[in-house]
Design an enzyme around this catalytic site. Structure first.
Site, PDB file in Angstrom:
ATOM      1  N   CYS A   8      29.535  -7.868  16.146  1.00  0.00           N
ATOM      2  CA  CYS A   8      29.685  -6.415  15.940  1.00  0.00           C
ATOM      3  C   CYS A   8      29.573  -6.031  14.465  1.00  0.00           C
ATOM      4  CB  CYS A   8      31.027  -5.905  16.481  1.00  0.00           C
ATOM      5  SG  CYS A   8      31.174  -6.003  18.270  1.00  0.00           S
ATOM      6  N   SER A  10      29.752  -7.718  11.338  1.00  0.00           N
ATOM      7  CA  SER A  10      28.909  -8.369  10.318  1.00  0.00           C
ATOM      8  C   SER A  10      27.412  -8.272  10.623  1.00  0.00           C
ATOM      9  CB  SER A  10      29.354  -9.812  10.040  1.00  0.00           C
ATOM     10  OG  SER A  10      29.271 -10.625  11.179  1.00  0.00           O
TER      11      SER A  10
HETATM   12  P1  4NP Z   1      33.301  -8.779  15.460  1.00  0.00           P
HETATM   13  O1  4NP Z   1      34.006  -8.309  16.829  1.00  0.00           O
HETATM   14  O2  4NP Z   1      34.275  -9.712  14.761  1.00  0.00           O
HETATM   15  O3  4NP Z   1      33.110  -7.504  14.712  1.00  0.00           O
HETATM   16  O4  4NP Z   1      32.016  -9.468  15.861  1.00  0.00           O
HETATM   17  C1  4NP Z   1      34.535  -9.220  17.773  1.00  0.00           C
HETATM   18  C2  4NP Z   1      33.721  -9.743  18.733  1.00  0.00           C
HETATM   19  C3  4NP Z   1      34.224 -10.607  19.669  1.00  0.00           C
HETATM   20  C4  4NP Z   1      35.569 -10.963  19.634  1.00  0.00           C
HETATM   21  C5  4NP Z   1      36.387 -10.438  18.667  1.00  0.00           C
HETATM   22  C6  4NP Z   1      35.868  -9.575  17.719  1.00  0.00           C
HETATM   23  N1  4NP Z   1      36.096 -11.866  20.594  1.00  0.00           N
HETATM   24  O5  4NP Z   1      37.328 -12.045  20.623  1.00  0.00           O
HETATM   25  O6  4NP Z   1      35.334 -12.446  21.392  1.00  0.00           O
END
Ligand code: 4NP
Length: 149
Positions: A8, A10
């Site tokens: 999301c 990065s």
């Molecule tokens: P990101 O968001 O860190 O901005 O890519 C997330 C995507 C997936 C998860 C957590 C945050 N997850 O727990 O799977």
């Protein structure tokens, strides 16, 4: 650009900074990674792809990877999306030189405030749009400072 999942926040930051340095004609290597490996090999979240595409930037071909200590040798600056990511990155640092490369992304646009980019993954569409604008402002500052170097 480093977040937790690399699907999301990065990927958005990578896409935005790449777009801005390209527009300025700068030769800068931009990449992104997650501190966790849950999503390694996946493309960004479809909601993030859609929000970013609405602003004319295509991040759909990016693929998630996990941050590792080799990245300290490859990059001059490492931007963390939130304080937890920042701590996880610092835990992999081998030297003060490594540690000095790490900064919270939003300190580029909000100096000294130590703000985190909220994780939109659990929320609705508006969260993705809000994150787009936060990250866009920070990447604008970074690309302008690279252009001044
Ligand atoms: P990101 O968001 O860190 O901005 O890519 C997330 C995507 C997936 C998860 C957590 C945050 N997850 O727990 O799977």
């Amino acid at each position: 650009m480093v977040c937790l999942g690399n699907i999301c926040r990065s990927p958005l930051a990578e896409g935005l900074l790449q777009h801005k340095v390209d527009k300025l004609g700068l030769d800068v290597k931009v990449d992104s990674a997650g501190t966790a490996s849950y999503h390694t090999g996946e493309h960004p979240d479809s909601r993030m792809i859609k929000t970013t595409a609405n602003h004319g930037i295509d991040i759909s071909s990016q693929m998630a990877q996990q941050f590792d200590s080799e990245h300290f040798n490859e990059f001059d600056r490492i931007y963390a999306m939130d304080k937890s990511n920042m701590q996880d990155i610092l835990d992999l640092a081998n030297s003060d030189n490594d540690r000095n490369k790490v900064e919270l992304l939003l300190n580029a646009s909000h100096p000294g405030q130590d703000r985190s980019v909220p994780d939109p993954w659990y929320g609705g569409e508006q969260g993705f749009e809000d994150v787009y604008h936060l990250v866009d402002a920070a990447c604008e500052k970074i690309s302008n400072s690279l252009n001044d170097e």
